[in-house]
Design an enzyme around this catalytic site. Structure first.
Site, short mmCIF file in Angstrom:
data_model
loop_
_atom_site.label_atom_id
_atom_site.label_comp_id
_atom_site.label_asym_id
_atom_site.label_seq_id
_atom_site.Cartn_x
_atom_site.Cartn_y
_atom_site.Cartn_z
N ALA A 101 -2.29 -0.78 13.60
CA ALA A 101 -2.20 -1.82 14.63
C ALA A 101 -2.80 -1.34 15.94
O ALA A 101 -3.56 -2.06 16.59
CB ALA A 101 -0.74 -2.23 14.82
N GLY B 57 0.85 -1.20 0.00
CA GLY B 57 0.00 0.00 0.00
C GLY B 57 0.88 1.24 0.00
O GLY B 57 0.90 2.01 -0.95
N GLU C 193 5.97 3.60 9.79
CA GLU C 193 6.59 4.71 9.06
C GLU C 193 7.82 5.25 9.76
O GLU C 193 8.47 6.16 9.25
CB GLU C 193 5.56 5.83 8.87
N ARG D 267 4.69 -1.00 23.17
CA ARG D 267 4.52 -2.46 23.16
C ARG D 267 4.87 -3.06 21.80
O ARG D 267 4.41 -2.58 20.77
CB ARG D 267 3.08 -2.82 23.50
N LEU E 265 4.14 -5.90 19.41
CA LEU E 265 3.10 -6.91 19.19
C LEU E 265 3.70 -8.19 18.62
O LEU E 265 3.28 -9.28 18.95
CB LEU E 265 2.03 -6.37 18.24
MO1 MOS Z 1 0.45 5.54 4.90
S1 MOS Z 1 1.38 6.91 3.70
O1 MOS Z 1 -0.65 6.56 5.70
O2 MOS Z 1 -0.21 4.28 4.02
#
Ligand code: MOS
Length: 761
Positions: free
Chosen positions: A527, A256, A719, A642, A644
């Site tokens: 998440a 994505g 990110e 945390r 996961l």
């Molecule tokens: Mo991210 S750029 O919010 O898929």
């Protein structure tokens, strides 16, 4: 259990039950080809007649109008069922609104008029029995345009860029604390620098694709979507129909990165054609079309002024950025975001100016704003450290702050200093060549660089439903997506751990607007947001089960103390008494026991700033003969609260670090400014790193507990890895060569003229 650890979850730990990381629960499905992607639902979920196949005809001019489309040959070509153009497309809602609560749910009409808004804007849609027939007929269309002269060169249009007062989502394009101009003028040590970063395209492995099927008034679109609920709203708005009549399905997604946050022509054109033909229609973008029919990350120009005292304490920060957005859009890449929150400074100004150009739309790409912005800020910090005669790590430690310097809100937690120190030790930073350009290994110059990593943390709205069946299987349903990050896996773990079931007894079903709505995958909030909703649903289920057991004369727990009931190993128990969860559920109802849970963005801690942090260290070799830069090794140390799943987390951080490296050295779209298109629109010419481009990368995650941020104490990680990693590489290039490069990526052609002549190798 530590204070604040939510009941039902173990303490945050790297070696706890989530710590070592379980394998992806969808791993086997994927590697055996059984996980359906957007173009593959036939036979998997769709069992109707063979769909017709569409081919999008994108405009070959940047701006202007379609004068005529001659379809005489195309419409009589073998297998052709429909040539849809603006002349015969059905009416749709107008594009927008420009400022919306959710820009991914805007109406986006296709073929609604003769305007061409950018190169790649669809001008026709050809539908035939087969892909080859549709493509051949599309090539036979003769499109005449009236072309205007495009403005497509950001560098040449910087002075027409404006501050947009209204934009969707994100933060304000301006911020101002203190008087940064005055403080800069008064600062004893200053740097005043300009950087630029290049256009980028998401280049997901899986192309955007849609299969549209109508059943009376009801429309189902199987596609590749990060946000199925937003796209349900967007498609419904465009086609002027009720949202309840639109179903969007996206079970598996081959990448994505923000490029499937918006929806594009494939959804709408497939739906329009399927309606017109009264027959299912599918379409996939070609690899080349993906570069123009979808969105990209804008090029950025950045101006940074940093002023400090002699001891390195920042007195002034000014970060100004120029970015591109499409002529018809208002997205702003918030480049100066990291400058607002990363370092203590009494005076901070940030400003974004937007040039509306005749190019495809810019929109979110992994760490929008922060990724290019941290290239600017963290390179400028390196230059400031040198001006101060200070170690770059020491400069960052000097300006660490537990309070967000622009909002003045305290951070819930902030382990930047720990990341910097741990990273420096792990990397061997003390061996850094103190004088640039002094270490050689044959024809290679060797250097070290570092940078901080910073990404704000977000919580959004989400809901989930869980059903425990008599077979002891827990089914979790929510309209979340897994874009390859591991969402199926971590939600399975959360549900398993919070009900005491083994992971094999949990089935997570997602990617379908038929399930409870969520905000989807984006902004690293996936998440924590969806995980919180699943956790809450499991809490509610446990309460229902415990009450039922205690009140049920047939249960061994009848009359037990509610507060002493435990859920473990697939059983509910109190002391020695207990029973299988499935048996209990089956007695309550043959259909199983269902519970719901939800979380809201309003639950984020009020008056607090939240972010994830990290530190990157890089060693590069620069070839004096060819000008190529090789990343030899990198160390990234992060704190994301945390953990996961240590395996999926590591993959996210590692992938982000590599993308940062790519932004620094390799990746960029080249605009043909005469025609407003990306010249390198395929994977032969749009370069991303391959294995041979990546040296050794170590990822370390510090143990951290941040229970305030959301019900499960999880912070965003997807990110974070890209933030700052490019700057660490760039700073290493300087340390290796003594050459400051400020235009990224640093390709050999840019660097080579600045390198010293090779006298001997
Ligand atoms: Mo991210 S750029 O919010 O898929």
């Amino acid at each position: 259990m530590a204070d604040g650890t939510p009941k039902g979850l173990r303490e945050p730990s790297l070696d706890g039950p989530f710590g070592p990381g379980i394998d992806r629960v969808d791993g086997r499905l994927k590697v055996t080809g059984h996980a359906p992607y957007a173009y593959e639902y036939q036979g998997a979920e769709y069992h109707g007649p063979e769909p017709l196949v569409g081919y999008i005809v994108p405009a070959t001019i940047a701006t202007g109008r379609v004068v005529s489309i001659d379809d005489a040959v195309a419409s009589r070509a073998p297998g052709v069922r429909l040539v849809l153009t603006h002349a015969n497309a059905p009416p749709q809602a107008p594009w927008g609104p420009l400022v919306a609560q959710d820009r991914f749910a805007r109406a986006q009409p296709m073929l609604s008029d003769d305007r061409v808004r950018h190169y790649g804007d669809p001008v026709a849609f050809v539908v035939a029995d087969t892909f080859e027939q549709a493509r051949a007929a599309a090539m036979a269309l003769v499109v005449h345009y009236e072309s205007d002269t495009p403005q497509a060169d950001l560098r040449r249009h910087l002075d027409q860029a404006k501050v947009l007062s209204k934009m969707d989502g994100g933060e304000s394009p301006v911020s101002d604390v203190g008087d940064s101009a005055k403080a800069f003028a008064a600062a004893p040590v200053r740097v005043d620098l300009r950087y630029d970063t290049d256009y980028q395209n998401h280049a997901q492995m899986e192309p955007h694709a849609s299969l549209a099927v109508w059943n009376g008034p009801k429309l189902t679109i199987w596609c590749s979507s990060q946000m199925v609920d937003s796209h349900q709203g967007g498609v419904a708005a465009t086609l002027q129909m009720s949202k309840t009549n639109v179903r969007i399905v996206s079970r598996y997604i081959g990448g994505g990165f923000g490029g499937k946050l918006p929806y594009y022509a494939d959804q709408i054109l497939a739906a329009l054609a399927a309606k017109r033909l009264d027959h299912p229609v599918k379409v996939a973008l070609t690899r080349q079309q993906m570069f123009h029919v979808t969105s990209h990350r804008t090029q950025t120009f950045q101006h940074l002024q940093l002023g400090a005292d002699h001891d390195g304490a920042l007195q002034s920060m000014n970060h100004e950025a120029w970015v591109q957005t499409a002529r018809y859009d208002n997205f702003v890449e918030n480049v100066a975001q990291p400058t607002r929150g990363l370092y203590a400074s009494p005076n901070i100004t940030t400003l974004h100016k937007v040039a509306k150009l005749d190019l495809p739309r810019s929109d979110s790409m992994r760490a929008p704003g922060d990724a290019p912005g941290s290239l600017g800020l963290e390179c400028a910090m390196d230059e400031l450290a040198e001006r101060l005669g200070m170690d770059p790590v020491a400069l960052r430690l000097k300006n660490d702050t537990m309070v967000h310097p622009t909002s003045h809100q305290p951070y819930t937690t902030r382990k930047l200093a720990d990341c910097l120190k741990a990273g420096a030790a792990q990397f061997g930073w003390e061996r850094r060549p103190t004088r640039p350009g002094t270490v050689r290994d044959g024809e290679w110059l060797i250097g070290y660089g570092m940078a901080s990593a910073y990404r704000g943390n977000m919580l959004r709205d989400a809901s989930a439903e869980v059903t425990l069946g008599a077979d002891g299987v827990l089914v979790v349903r929510l309209a979340m997506t897994d874009i390859g990050t591991g969402t199926y896996t971590v939600l399975t773990q959360i549900a398993a751990e919070s009900t005491g079931l083994p992971v094999e007894k949990v089935r997570v079903l997602m990617g379908d607007t038929a399930f409870p709505p969520t905000a989807g995958s984006g902004g690293s909030f996936g998440a924590e947001t969806s995980g919180s909703a699943v956790f809450r649903a499991c809490e509610a289920l446990r309460d229902r089960l415990a009450e039922a057991a205690v009140g049920d004369a047939r249960s061994p727990l009848h009359g037990a103390d509610m507060t002493r009931i435990a859920f473990e190993g697939g059983r509910i128990s109190s002391g020695d008494a207990g029973e299988e969860l499935g048996a209990l559920a089956g007695r309550i109802s043959p259909d199983g026991v269902t519970a719901q849970g939800k979380v809201s963005k309003a639950e984020k801690p009020q008056g607090k700033a939240e972010a994830s942090f990290g530190a990157h260290f890089a060693e590069v070799g620069v070839n004096m003969v060819t000008g190529e830069v090789r990343m030899r090794r990198m160390v990234g140390v992060f704190s994301v609260a945390r953990v996961l799943n240590a395996k999926t987390l590591r993959s996210q951080l590692l992938g982000g670090m590599i993308w940062g490296l790519s932004s620094a050295l390799i990746e960029g779209n080249e605009v043909d400014v005469r025609q407003g298109f990306f010249a390198n629109h395929d994977l032969a010419n749009y370069h991303v790193p391959i294995q041979a481009d990546v040296g050794e990368v170590e990822v370390t995650v510090l143990a951290e507990s941040d229970p305030a941020v959301n019900p499960i104490g999880v912070k965003g990680a997807g990110e974070l890895g890209i933030c700052g990693s490019g700057a660490a590489v760039v700073n290493a290039v300087y340390n290796a060569t003594g050459v400051r490069m400020r235009s990224f990526p640093i390709t050999p052609d840019k660097l080579l003229p600045h390198l010293p002549p090779v006298l001997s190798v």
